[in-house]
Design a protein around this motif. Structure first.
Motif, PDB file in Angstrom:
ATOM      1  N   GLU A  23       0.826  -1.206   0.000  1.00  0.00           N
ATOM      2  CA  GLU A  23       0.000   0.000   0.000  1.00  0.00           C
ATOM      3  C   GLU A  23       0.864   1.262   0.000  1.00  0.00           C
ATOM      4  O   GLU A  23       0.530   2.254  -0.656  1.00  0.00           O
ATOM      5  N   SER A 121      -9.124   1.314  -3.571  1.00  0.00           N
ATOM      6  CA  SER A 121      -8.490   0.467  -2.565  1.00  0.00           C
ATOM      7  C   SER A 121      -9.093   0.742  -1.188  1.00  0.00           C
ATOM      8  O   SER A 121      -8.500   1.443  -0.368  1.00  0.00           O
ATOM      9  N   ASN A 123      -9.229  -1.102   1.308  1.00  0.00           N
ATOM     10  CA  ASN A 123      -8.352  -1.596   2.363  1.00  0.00           C
ATOM     11  C   ASN A 123      -7.333  -0.526   2.771  1.00  0.00           C
ATOM     12  O   ASN A 123      -7.030  -0.345   3.953  1.00  0.00           O
ATOM     13  N   ASN A 127      -6.896   1.156   6.483  1.00  0.00           N
ATOM     14  CA  ASN A 127      -5.581   1.144   7.133  1.00  0.00           C
ATOM     15  C   ASN A 127      -5.075   2.557   7.405  1.00  0.00           C
ATOM     16  O   ASN A 127      -4.451   2.825   8.442  1.00  0.00           O
TER      17      ASN A 127
END
Length: 223
Positions: A23, A121, A123, A127
């Motif tokens: 990421e 994204s 995710n 995060n």
């Protein structure tokens, strides 16, 4: 910009650094490097700045114009500092002016590109929010337990940071002495006495606005 270099910039930011490497790499792909010469106004108060700024090398001052028309120094960004977190998520006007005090290298992340990345994204978005939440908690704890350094410690810190930014032990102060006093939270008179004491102690040499760091180890001990 090479991805390794971009990752170095990304890793300077706490809420990016704690992300998984894949990421962080996606964020790093958005990084664009800019170089600003000494005295360049990077943006003005009132501008809509659609990017996040990470200072890689140099010094940048953030200031406002007070009601009496005089410039008010708010912060001096050092390498590793960042500015404009809100610009990643909204398009509000900035209420400060950013000016390069010395030749500076900046890594920037465009708002639109970053928001597109978050959209694709989920995710990463989760995060990132988690990392930012942890950072806020850490800052609150740090503020609770921290104590204010004395003037000599604050001045030593500023001189060491400036020396590192310029990669020189002998340099002309980028800020006027009255602005340094404001920045470290003291009066011009106290600052002048502290400079004189550091000179008498053999920690620095000083002539007008030019300073030479003589004993960096002892200066570090003051911080």
């Amino acid at each position: 910009m090479e991805i390794e270099h971009a990752l170095t910039c990304v890793n300077l930011v706490p809420f990016f650094k704690s992300l998984p490497i894949d990421e962080k790499t996606e964020v790093a792909k958005l990084v664009v490097q800019h170089q600003y010469r000494k005295g360049t106004i990077i943006y003005l108060a009132g501008d809509r700045v659609g990017h996040f700024m990470i200072l890689e090398h140099g010094q940048i001052k953030l200031s406002q114009i007070a009601e009496n028309g005089k410039e008010q120094l708010l912060k001096v960004m050092q390498p590793g500092d960042f500015d404009g977190e809100a610009a990643l998520f909204n398009n509000d006007q900035r209420n400060v002016t950013a000016t390069a005090l010395v030749d500076s290298n900046v890594c920037q992340i465009d708002q639109d590109s970053f928001q597109t990345l978050l959209t694709h994204s989920p995710n990463l978005a989760v995060n990132l929010l988690t990392a930012m939440s942890h950072q806020i908690n850490d800052l609150q704890e740090e503020k609770t337990v921290s104590s204010t350094s004395d003037v000599a410690g604050q001045l030593a810190k500023y001189l060491l940071e400036t020396s590192a930014s310029l990669n020189a032990k002998k340099f002309k102060l980028p800020l006027k002495k009255k602005d340094i006093a404001t920045y470290i939270g003291t009066t011009p008179e106290t600052l002048s006495r502290t400079f004189k004491q550091m000179t008498a102690d053999g920690l620095i040499k000083m002539k007008a606005s030019e300073v030479e760091l003589v004993d960096e180890d002892e200066l570090e001990m003051l911080v």
